[in-house]
Design an enzyme around this catalytic site. Sequence first.
Site, mmCIF file in Angstrom:
data_model
loop_
_atom_site.group_PDB
_atom_site.id
_atom_site.type_symbol
_atom_site.label_atom_id
_atom_site.label_comp_id
_atom_site.label_asym_id
_atom_site.label_seq_id
_atom_site.Cartn_x
_atom_site.Cartn_y
_atom_site.Cartn_z
ATOM 1 N N ARG A 122 0.815 -1.237 0.000
ATOM 2 C CA ARG A 122 0.000 0.000 0.000
ATOM 3 C C ARG A 122 0.840 1.276 0.000
ATOM 4 N NH1 ARG A 122 -2.989 -3.154 3.700
ATOM 5 N NH2 ARG A 122 -4.808 -4.044 2.672
ATOM 6 N N LYS A 144 4.410 11.368 -11.160
ATOM 7 C CA LYS A 144 3.586 10.530 -12.050
ATOM 8 C C LYS A 144 4.306 9.206 -12.248
ATOM 9 C CE LYS A 144 1.035 13.761 -14.949
ATOM 10 N NZ LYS A 144 0.847 14.225 -16.349
ATOM 11 N N GLU A 186 12.409 17.774 -24.146
ATOM 12 C CA GLU A 186 11.627 18.148 -22.949
ATOM 13 C C GLU A 186 12.159 19.447 -22.345
ATOM 14 O OE1 GLU A 186 8.901 16.558 -22.131
ATOM 15 O OE2 GLU A 186 9.094 14.448 -22.748
ATOM 16 N N LYS A 228 9.275 22.750 -13.643
ATOM 17 C CA LYS A 228 8.404 21.605 -13.361
ATOM 18 C C LYS A 228 7.984 21.621 -11.896
ATOM 19 C CE LYS A 228 7.038 17.040 -14.095
ATOM 20 N NZ LYS A 228 7.097 15.813 -14.835
ATOM 21 N N GLU A 238 -2.897 17.564 -11.782
ATOM 22 C CA GLU A 238 -3.232 17.978 -13.142
ATOM 23 C C GLU A 238 -4.695 18.366 -13.306
ATOM 24 O OE1 GLU A 238 -0.930 15.931 -16.237
ATOM 25 O OE2 GLU A 238 -2.673 16.138 -17.538
ATOM 26 N N ARG A 242 -0.865 21.964 -14.778
ATOM 27 C CA ARG A 242 0.119 20.902 -15.052
ATOM 28 C C ARG A 242 -0.051 20.335 -16.466
ATOM 29 N NH1 ARG A 242 2.411 16.029 -11.194
ATOM 30 N NH2 ARG A 242 3.766 15.125 -12.816
ATOM 31 N N ASN A 246 2.151 18.834 -21.051
ATOM 32 C CA ASN A 246 1.879 17.882 -22.133
ATOM 33 C C ASN A 246 1.978 18.527 -23.513
ATOM 34 O OD1 ASN A 246 1.365 15.741 -20.351
ATOM 35 N ND2 ASN A 246 -0.706 16.510 -19.986
ATOM 36 N N HIS A 249 2.443 16.438 -26.627
ATOM 37 C CA HIS A 249 2.242 15.033 -26.284
ATOM 38 C C HIS A 249 1.055 14.387 -27.002
ATOM 39 C CE1 HIS A 249 5.317 15.827 -23.373
ATOM 40 N NE2 HIS A 249 5.226 14.647 -22.819
ATOM 41 N N HIS A 253 2.085 11.247 -28.788
ATOM 42 C CA HIS A 253 1.620 9.908 -28.390
ATOM 43 C C HIS A 253 0.990 9.169 -29.564
ATOM 44 C CE1 HIS A 253 1.367 10.553 -23.736
ATOM 45 N NE2 HIS A 253 2.584 10.282 -24.154
ATOM 46 N N HIS A 267 10.426 8.620 -27.240
ATOM 47 C CA HIS A 267 9.396 9.492 -26.658
ATOM 48 C C HIS A 267 9.746 10.977 -26.844
ATOM 49 C CE1 HIS A 267 6.352 10.983 -23.918
ATOM 50 N NE2 HIS A 267 7.285 11.595 -23.227
HETATM 51 P P1 NAD Z 1 14.491 4.944 -21.080
HETATM 52 O O1 NAD Z 1 14.253 4.854 -19.641
HETATM 53 O O2 NAD Z 1 13.979 3.859 -21.950
HETATM 54 O O3 NAD Z 1 16.054 5.113 -21.317
HETATM 55 C C1 NAD Z 1 16.527 5.225 -22.643
HETATM 56 C C2 NAD Z 1 17.694 4.288 -22.902
HETATM 57 O O4 NAD Z 1 18.853 4.828 -22.311
HETATM 58 C C3 NAD Z 1 17.533 2.888 -22.317
HETATM 59 O O5 NAD Z 1 18.025 1.962 -23.252
HETATM 60 C C4 NAD Z 1 18.441 2.908 -21.091
HETATM 61 O O6 NAD Z 1 18.957 1.636 -20.793
HETATM 62 C C5 NAD Z 1 19.523 3.841 -21.528
HETATM 63 N N1 NAD Z 1 20.196 4.582 -20.459
HETATM 64 C C6 NAD Z 1 19.645 5.172 -19.391
HETATM 65 N N2 NAD Z 1 20.557 5.879 -18.725
HETATM 66 C C7 NAD Z 1 21.729 5.701 -19.365
HETATM 67 C C8 NAD Z 1 23.044 6.196 -19.169
HETATM 68 N N3 NAD Z 1 23.330 7.047 -18.188
HETATM 69 N N4 NAD Z 1 24.008 5.796 -20.033
HETATM 70 C C9 NAD Z 1 23.726 4.971 -21.080
HETATM 71 N N5 NAD Z 1 22.493 4.500 -21.323
HETATM 72 C C10 NAD Z 1 21.509 4.871 -20.476
HETATM 73 O O7 NAD Z 1 13.887 6.282 -21.708
HETATM 74 P P2 NAD Z 1 13.637 7.755 -21.155
HETATM 75 O O8 NAD Z 1 13.626 8.607 -22.348
HETATM 76 O O9 NAD Z 1 14.498 8.101 -20.019
HETATM 77 O O10 NAD Z 1 12.161 7.669 -20.553
HETATM 78 C C11 NAD Z 1 11.051 7.460 -21.388
HETATM 79 C C12 NAD Z 1 9.901 7.055 -20.513
HETATM 80 O O11 NAD Z 1 9.625 8.102 -19.586
HETATM 81 C C13 NAD Z 1 8.619 6.802 -21.260
HETATM 82 O O12 NAD Z 1 8.058 5.587 -20.815
HETATM 83 C C14 NAD Z 1 7.716 7.965 -20.864
HETATM 84 O O13 NAD Z 1 6.362 7.624 -20.846
HETATM 85 C C15 NAD Z 1 8.222 8.262 -19.484
HETATM 86 N N6 NAD Z 1 7.951 9.626 -19.025
HETATM 87 C C16 NAD Z 1 7.358 9.781 -17.819
HETATM 88 C C17 NAD Z 1 7.117 11.050 -17.322
HETATM 89 C C18 NAD Z 1 6.532 11.219 -15.955
HETATM 90 O O14 NAD Z 1 6.199 12.351 -15.585
HETATM 91 N N7 NAD Z 1 6.421 10.181 -15.175
HETATM 92 C C19 NAD Z 1 7.468 12.181 -18.078
HETATM 93 C C20 NAD Z 1 8.095 11.987 -19.313
HETATM 94 C C21 NAD Z 1 8.325 10.698 -19.782
HETATM 95 N N1 GLY Z 2 5.352 14.885 -18.028
HETATM 96 C C1 GLY Z 2 4.113 15.495 -17.691
HETATM 97 C C2 GLY Z 2 3.872 15.668 -16.226
HETATM 98 O O1 GLY Z 2 4.677 15.278 -15.411
HETATM 99 O O2 GLY Z 2 2.846 16.163 -15.856
#
Ligand code: NAD
Ligand code: GLY
Length: 375
Positions: A122, A144, A186, A228, A238, A242, A246, A249, A253, A267
């Site tokens: 939980r 998020k 971003e 942020k 949101e 907030r 997006n 996005h 998406h 992404h």
């Molecule tokens: P990711 O986590 O897939 O990382 C990208 C690649 O880089 C992976 O292959 C990873 O192994 C590699 N990597 C990571 N750090 C490294 C480093 N220091 N050196 C070498 N390789 C490294 O991708 P991302 O772009 O970080 O994240 C994308 C995800 O984030 C999506 O799923 C998206 O939906 C999510 N996201 C979430 C939010 C949120 O607010 N929660 C906001 C934006 C995006």
């Molecule tokens: N990446 C969008 C948010 O965190 O609200």
Amino acid sequence: MSAAVNVGLGDRAYEVMIGPGLVAGAGAHIAPLLKRGRVAVISDETVWRLHGEALTAALAEAGVAASPILVPPGEGSKSFEMLARVSDDLLALELDRGDLIVAFGGGVVGDLAGFAAAIYKRGIDFVQIPTTLLAQVDSSVGGKTAIDTPRGKNLIGAFHQPRLVLADLDVLATLPAREMGAGYAEIIKYGLLGDFAFFEWLEGAGPKVIDRDPTALDRAVRRSVEMKAEIVAQDEREAGRRALLNLGHTFGHALESETGYGDALLHGEAVAIGMAMAFRFSARQGLCPGQDAERAQAAIAAVGLPVRLDQLAGHPFDASRLLAHMGQDKKAEGGRLTFILARRLGEAFVARDVDPAAIHAFLVSEGAGAAGAAA
Ligand code: NAD
Ligand code: GLY
């Protein structure tokens, strides 16, 4: 070291530390949050291979034992199956509510580990150590967390704020150049949506940020996190502002859905083209000056990010299929389409009830096929 950025959420407030050497100093920052000297570290195999030893040693220095739980790199790990496996591994480690999870990786690991932390017994505390530029400026901050389902991205999740974020600029040294570009999308998003001066600075400094110039990188990450943090503190769930985060996005998406959430279109790259499209759509609707749309596009393209559909594998896309994906978006309420549109550079707004026919016509004008009828 420069001051940390505070995310002002009352008794759930936390700090985002930004700078070099934060993985090397992780033990000193994390140990005070623990009731006993152990943590579970959720990471992906690539990040762990490159930086796992450094983190394990840093934690050990402060008397903290790290138990790694590794997932394959890539969006595919944000699944129910991986969540079940990770949860089971946490149970096998007999972690209890007084213990802590460390999310050590990019946005995929952060979203998965954060969601596991939100639901494990939980809810258990977690710390984010983001290792991609995208995760440092966006996904590790704001709470998020989510996984994907075959019906769409991030559809199952929870708001669960971390206790601390350690954004170590040193770990970016190993990040592939293409991932730096995806993170930069971003960063420029914050300028485009709400800080014209930051956007103007990025027009000149963007290539330095991508090249990991320490001073430019620190400023870009810090300003992004400040923006942020301010937005999240005002509107954690949101209900309003907030949603501006997006920007790009909804278009992005839809393109990610069509290209399969993989290497074909990262992404951040989807957000880049999505932002260019949001500015062009705004200009087409007479909401924003055409020259602002052109300037936004030029700044995004200057670092090699895509801005037009014909730059993507998968072109020509089908306009009706893209529109159908937009209807599934979390931001679509009761079948109405919500977009983040622009009044000018540095000023975005939430546009509810956008006419699907106008979007369809715009997509066709952008080079998407018009075979199907507008939804
Ligand atoms: P990711 O986590 O897939 O990382 C990208 C690649 O880089 C992976 O292959 C990873 O192994 C590699 N990597 C990571 N750090 C490294 C480093 N220091 N050196 C070498 N390789 C490294 O991708 P991302 O772009 O970080 O994240 C994308 C995800 O984030 C999506 O799923 C998206 O939906 C999510 N996201 C979430 C939010 C949120 O607010 N929660 C906001 C934006 C995006
Ligand atoms: N990446 C969008 C948010 O965190 O609200």
